[in-house]
Design a protein around this motif. Structure first.
Motif, PDB file in Angstrom:
ATOM      1  N   GLU A 107      -6.819  13.727  -9.698  1.00 15.49           N
ATOM      2  CA  GLU A 107      -6.418  14.360  -8.446  1.00 15.49           C
ATOM      3  C   GLU A 107      -6.550  13.349  -7.314  1.00 15.49           C
ATOM      4  O   GLU A 107      -7.509  12.575  -7.270  1.00 15.49           O
ATOM      5  CB  GLU A 107      -7.291  15.585  -8.163  1.00 15.49           C
ATOM      6  CG  GLU A 107      -6.927  16.327  -6.879  1.00 15.49           C
ATOM      7  CD  GLU A 107      -7.898  17.451  -6.584  1.00 15.49           C
ATOM      8  OE1 GLU A 107      -7.527  18.616  -6.748  1.00 15.49           O
ATOM      9  OE2 GLU A 107      -9.045  17.143  -6.190  1.00 15.49           O
ATOM     10  N   PHE A 108      -5.593  13.368  -6.385  1.00 14.20           N
ATOM     11  CA  PHE A 108      -5.644  12.465  -5.242  1.00 14.20           C
ATOM     12  C   PHE A 108      -4.787  13.042  -4.125  1.00 14.20           C
ATOM     13  O   PHE A 108      -3.975  13.948  -4.338  1.00 14.20           O
ATOM     14  CB  PHE A 108      -5.166  11.057  -5.614  1.00 14.20           C
ATOM     15  CG  PHE A 108      -3.806  11.010  -6.245  1.00 14.20           C
ATOM     16  CD1 PHE A 108      -2.657  10.906  -5.478  1.00 14.20           C
ATOM     17  CD2 PHE A 108      -3.672  11.090  -7.624  1.00 14.20           C
ATOM     18  CE1 PHE A 108      -1.411  10.875  -6.060  1.00 14.20           C
ATOM     19  CE2 PHE A 108      -2.425  11.058  -8.219  1.00 14.20           C
ATOM     20  CZ  PHE A 108      -1.291  10.951  -7.430  1.00 14.20           C
ATOM     21  N   HIS A 109      -4.977  12.513  -2.929  1.00 18.43           N
ATOM     22  CA  HIS A 109      -4.204  12.907  -1.754  1.00 18.43           C
ATOM     23  C   HIS A 109      -3.126  11.855  -1.485  1.00 18.43           C
ATOM     24  O   HIS A 109      -3.347  10.658  -1.699  1.00 18.43           O
ATOM     25  CB  HIS A 109      -5.097  13.034  -0.515  1.00 18.43           C
ATOM     26  CG  HIS A 109      -5.927  14.276  -0.496  1.00 18.43           C
ATOM     27  ND1 HIS A 109      -7.017  14.452  -1.339  1.00 18.43           N
ATOM     28  CD2 HIS A 109      -5.832  15.415   0.243  1.00 18.43           C
ATOM     29  CE1 HIS A 109      -7.560  15.633  -1.103  1.00 18.43           C
ATOM     30  NE2 HIS A 109      -6.865  16.237  -0.152  1.00 18.43           N
ATOM     31  N   VAL A 110      -1.982  12.301  -1.003  1.00 16.85           N
ATOM     32  CA  VAL A 110      -0.923  11.400  -0.564  1.00 16.85           C
ATOM     33  C   VAL A 110      -0.449  11.850   0.810  1.00 16.85           C
ATOM     34  O   VAL A 110      -0.469  13.037   1.134  1.00 16.85           O
ATOM     35  CB  VAL A 110       0.266  11.370  -1.553  1.00 16.85           C
ATOM     36  CG1 VAL A 110      -0.132  10.743  -2.854  1.00 16.85           C
ATOM     37  CG2 VAL A 110       0.839  12.750  -1.773  1.00 16.85           C
ATOM     38  N   LEU A 115       0.809  -1.203   0.000  1.00 15.32           N
ATOM     39  CA  LEU A 115       0.000   0.000   0.000  1.00 15.32           C
ATOM     40  C   LEU A 115       0.848   1.261   0.000  1.00 15.32           C
ATOM     41  O   LEU A 115       0.353   2.327  -0.349  1.00 15.32           O
ATOM     42  CB  LEU A 115      -0.927   0.000   1.221  1.00 15.32           C
ATOM     43  CG  LEU A 115      -1.943  -1.148   1.284  1.00 15.32           C
ATOM     44  CD1 LEU A 115      -2.733  -1.065   2.575  1.00 15.32           C
ATOM     45  CD2 LEU A 115      -2.873  -1.128   0.086  1.00 15.32           C
ATOM     46  N   GLU A 116       2.122   1.170   0.399  1.00 18.96           N
ATOM     47  CA  GLU A 116       3.012   2.318   0.422  1.00 18.96           C
ATOM     48  C   GLU A 116       3.787   2.380  -0.890  1.00 18.96           C
ATOM     49  O   GLU A 116       4.361   1.393  -1.331  1.00 18.96           O
ATOM     50  CB  GLU A 116       3.971   2.228   1.611  1.00 18.96           C
ATOM     51  CG  GLU A 116       3.259   2.294   2.957  1.00 18.96           C
ATOM     52  CD  GLU A 116       4.234   2.205   4.108  1.00 18.96           C
ATOM     53  OE1 GLU A 116       5.437   2.021   3.838  1.00 18.96           O
ATOM     54  OE2 GLU A 116       3.803   2.318   5.265  1.00 18.96           O
ATOM     55  N   ARG A 171       1.508   7.059   1.150  1.00 16.93           N
ATOM     56  CA  ARG A 171       0.226   6.357   1.069  1.00 16.93           C
ATOM     57  C   ARG A 171      -0.702   7.176   0.184  1.00 16.93           C
ATOM     58  O   ARG A 171      -0.936   8.354   0.442  1.00 16.93           O
ATOM     59  CB  ARG A 171      -0.388   6.178   2.459  1.00 16.93           C
ATOM     60  CG  ARG A 171       0.364   5.188   3.339  1.00 16.93           C
ATOM     61  CD  ARG A 171      -0.455   4.834   4.568  1.00 16.93           C
ATOM     62  NE  ARG A 171       0.248   3.905   5.438  1.00 16.93           N
ATOM     63  CZ  ARG A 171       0.945   4.255   6.488  1.00 16.93           C
ATOM     64  NH1 ARG A 171       1.032   5.547   6.810  1.00 16.93           N
ATOM     65  NH2 ARG A 171       1.560   3.367   7.234  1.00 16.93           N
ATOM     66  N   LYS A 172      -1.230   6.530  -0.817  1.00 20.32           N
ATOM     67  CA  LYS A 172      -2.031   7.218  -1.829  1.00 20.32           C
ATOM     68  C   LYS A 172      -3.504   6.996  -1.564  1.00 20.32           C
ATOM     69  O   LYS A 172      -3.943   5.874  -1.290  1.00 20.32           O
ATOM     70  CB  LYS A 172      -1.648   6.701  -3.218  1.00 20.32           C
ATOM     71  CG  LYS A 172      -2.413   7.340  -4.355  1.00 20.32           C
ATOM     72  CD  LYS A 172      -1.974   6.748  -5.682  1.00 20.32           C
ATOM     73  CE  LYS A 172      -2.808   7.298  -6.824  1.00 20.32           C
ATOM     74  NZ  LYS A 172      -2.419   6.691  -8.121  1.00 20.32           N
ATOM     75  N   GLY A 173      -4.276   8.081  -1.654  1.00 20.54           N
ATOM     76  CA  GLY A 173      -5.712   7.997  -1.493  1.00 20.54           C
ATOM     77  C   GLY A 173      -6.411   7.714  -2.812  1.00 20.54           C
ATOM     78  O   GLY A 173      -5.782   7.555  -3.862  1.00 20.54           O
ATOM     79  N   PRO A 174      -7.728   7.651  -2.802  1.00 18.95           N
ATOM     80  CA  PRO A 174      -8.471   7.376  -4.043  1.00 18.95           C
ATOM     81  C   PRO A 174      -8.335   8.524  -5.041  1.00 18.95           C
ATOM     82  O   PRO A 174      -8.232   9.693  -4.667  1.00 18.95           O
ATOM     83  CB  PRO A 174      -9.918   7.213  -3.554  1.00 18.95           C
ATOM     84  CG  PRO A 174      -9.968   7.936  -2.245  1.00 18.95           C
ATOM     85  CD  PRO A 174      -8.616   7.787  -1.631  1.00 18.95           C
ATOM     86  N   GLU A 175      -8.336   8.174  -6.316  1.00 23.16           N
ATOM     87  CA  GLU A 175      -8.201   9.164  -7.381  1.00 23.16           C
ATOM     88  C   GLU A 175      -9.562   9.736  -7.760  1.00 23.16           C
ATOM     89  O   GLU A 175     -10.581   9.056  -7.677  1.00 23.16           O
ATOM     90  CB  GLU A 175      -7.544   8.539  -8.615  1.00 23.16           C
ATOM     91  CG  GLU A 175      -6.104   8.120  -8.399  1.00 23.16           C
ATOM     92  CD  GLU A 175      -5.490   7.553  -9.662  1.00 23.16           C
ATOM     93  OE1 GLU A 175      -6.260   7.268 -10.610  1.00 23.16           O
ATOM     94  OE2 GLU A 175      -4.254   7.391  -9.714  1.00 23.16           O
TER      95      GLU A 175
END
Length: 637
Positions: free
Chosen positions: A205-208, A167-168, A217-221
């Motif tokens: 666009e997404f949050h990390v 996940l990382e 760690r990447k969030g949903p796109e």
């Protein structure tokens, strides 16, 4: 329960023995009393004979109990404690045996390949037993063959740590093709990333969130734009696309623009500006140490405490003065690193010490006092370059693109060729129109003067309309070459700034882009171009190798953003980087520092610390890994 009953039985035996002893004592007392009366004559003398039977010996436990009840109770408690301790040991041993058996079943057995053996045996048995009933079903109700070809394994093993590591993601995986980074106001370790999806052309666009080990760690796109696909890419089949791509690569190779898919070709390398060679550095070091005599200081050269130094012979230099020696170290050691990598875009620099007791500084004592410079402080003198102009960020490194590979180079050449064809077509159309007008004028009987005025008017119109276009194919090729030369120098700039973690150049623009969308179109910070030679000059590297390394946690995403999207490099720079890694970057920098500075400088300016050398070695490996990855991706494509 059994122990309590045993204790009650012991107490009953004790009571019985006590009663028996009391009866014996009473009998003995009665016999003694009778015998005394007979002796005194008060009672008639009778001779009797009695048989005395010995009392049976009491049990040892009874004796101990009769002797001390407290001691008997203590012995009973000791027996209970021993039994409970034995029970605890048995319980612990059983738990340990179960744990060992579970470890053997869950780890050792899968390593030995026994699940495959069980799977093969179960598949053979299942095939003989279960396939027969399935064959009796109608075709619409028969199960798929895949479910019978490979039955499920009896068990499987998975580790939570491996799933967490999956996940990382690394910075390369997160920020590749990204064009916008924005700090999350609610979470200091998080940021908002916008990137271009090269598969469908959409923007996502997404949050990390950055973890403690440097990964993300990447969030949903979230898709911001619709899918964009050109009609040409839809109509071309995959074999045709591969053939077209191969033809593009062959053309770039033949033209000398690209070499081995990841290096700039011979045509570009030979056209690069010469820059500052090693001879320029040696002569400048000798001038500062032996010949230069400072006569005055003038304002200029950037920050408040920097000064323009004027020597007696009119030579000028920019003096970098700081209260903190870390920035002086960063400036001079970044310059040394550029020399080791054969990067000629750094102006000659030399470190010296302010000492007004020497002839080099005594004349400028008043200006030194006014500038609030302190004695015996290190400064870096960089040769003044008069013909500099601001340099902007090229289009391939601006948002919505921000990548450079061989396909981008091909697109640039195609755009230039299209401009040349447009110029040629426009000239042909204008020539045909002029000939037609002259024919009409001749047929109508107009004079020669009128026709001459028509020629002058058409030439003026042609010059005004064709001014934005190149004047000739030669000038068009020259413009294309100049653009490729700029991109080749930017390849070195991206590698160099990543190695030293420079905060005051492109990273400055990238970080401020979240507040000012026009900053990427503005000139790059601390980057200039020589007007005559078109050489890019990398200025102000004081944040490199020390201050920039301390802030990697905050700015590493911006450092990696350009490197992860760069797949065209200069071969001499990469070869020098490989040699530097093999010979040791720390040792090479230390030797260069010892060779080019005087003992007075080394007394006040320490060498590069070991922590910075370690980080530099890691970043060298990271750049070489990017080169290797680009080579592998081109081979696979």
């Amino acid at each position: 329960m059994y122990d309590i009953k045993r204790l009650e039985a012991g107490q009953q035996q004790l009571q019985q023995q006590q009663q028996l002893q009391q009866q014996q004592i009473q009998q003995q007392q009665a016999i003694g009393h009778t015998f005394n009366e007979r002796l005194s004559g008060s009672a008639p003398l009778q001779l009797t004979c009695s048989v005395i039977t010995p009392t049976p010996p009491a049990l040892p436990s009874a004796k101990s109990c009769s002797s001390s009840p407290i001691e008997a109770t203590h012995m009973t408690l000791l027996t209970l404690r021993r039994r409970r301790a034995f029970q605890r040991r048995a319980c612990l041993l059983s738990i340990l045996a179960a744990f060992v058996f579970g470890m053997a079943l869950g780890v050792i057995v899968p390593m030995l390949g026994l699940p495959d053996y069980f799977a093969s045996t179960s598949s053979s048995s299942a095939g003989s037993v279960e396939l027969a009933p399935a064959a009796l079903l109608p075709p619409s109700e028969q199960p798929l063959s895949s479910s019978y070809d490979r039955p499920p394994l009896p068990y499987s093993v998975s580790f939570v740590k491996e799933e967490a590591e999956q996940l990382e993601l690394s910075a390369e995986q997160v920020f590749r093709n990204a064009f916008h980074l924005e700090q999350d106001k609610n979470a200091p370790d998080s940021m908002i990333v916008k990137k271009l999806d090269t598969n469908d052309g959409s923007i996502k666009e997404f949050h990390v969130q950055r973890t403690s080990n440097g990964r993300y760690r990447k969030g949903p796109e979230r898709r911001l734009t619709k899918t964009v696909q050109s009609e040409r890419s839809r109509t071309l089949a995959k074999p045709q696309q591969q053939a077209l791509r191969q033809s593009h690569e062959n053309e770039l190779q033949a033209a000398g623009i690209i070499d081995a898919d990841i290096y700039w070709g011979e045509l570009v390398e030979q056209a690069l500006p010469q820059g500052f060679a090693a001879e320029d550095q040696h002569s400048w070091e000798h001038y500062v140490a032996k010949e230069g005599q400072v006569v005055r200081l003038e304002h200029g050269c950037g920050r408040m405490q920097n000064r323009m130094v004027v020597f007696a012979d009119g030579t000028r230099a920019c003096a970098r003065y700081r209260q903190n020696t870390d920035q002086i170290q960063g400036e001079i050691f970044s310059y040394y690193l550029g020399q080791l990598l054969n990067i000629t875009n750094l102006a000659p620099s030399a470190a010296t010490v302010i000492d007004t007791t020497t002839a080099s500084w005594s004349t400028a004592l008043g200006d030194i006092t006014q500038a609030q410079w302190k004695e015996h402080r290190p400064v870096v003198l960089t040769r003044w370059l008069p013909d500099l102009e601001p340099a902007g960020i090229p289009q391939p490194f601006q948002p919505l693109e921000r990548h450079l590979n061989k396909y981008d180079v091909w697109n640039i050449t195609q755009q230039q060729m299209q401009m040349q064809m447009q110029m040629r077509d426009a000239g042909a159309v204008m020539s045909r129109g002029l000939l037609k007008r002259l024919e009409v004028a001749a047929a109508s009987g107009q004079t020669v003067d009128h026709q001459s005025s028509m020629l002058e008017e058409s030439s003026a119109t042609a010059s005004s309309t064709a001014s934005p276009l190149p004047a000739s194919p030669a000038s068009s090729s020259s413009a294309l070459l100049q653009r490729l030369i700029e991109l080749a120098q930017w390849s070195d700039l991206i590698v160099f700034d990543y190695l030293i973690a420079n905060l005051d150049r492109v990273v400055n623009n990238l970080y401020n882009f979240q507040w000012n969308a026009d900053i990427m179109a503005a000139p790059a910070h601390n980057l200039a171009r020589q007007s005559e030679t078109q050489l890019l000059v990398f200025l102000d590297n004081e944040s490199g190798l020390l201050h920039g390394y301390r802030l990697l946690k905050k700015y590493e995403a911006y450092h990696s953003l350009l490197l992860d999207n760069l797949c065209i490099f200069r071969r001499p720079t990469i070869e020098a980087l490989r040699r530097l890694r093999a010979e040791g970057a720390g040792r090479q920098l230390h030797e260069l520092f010892e060779r080019t500075t005087s003992p007075n400088v080394r007394d006040v300016l320490p060498s590069l610390p070991d922590k910075s050398i370690k980080i530099l070695a890691e970043r060298i490996d990271r750049v070489l890994a990017q080169v290797h990855k680009c080579g592998d991706s081109n081979k696979s494509s």
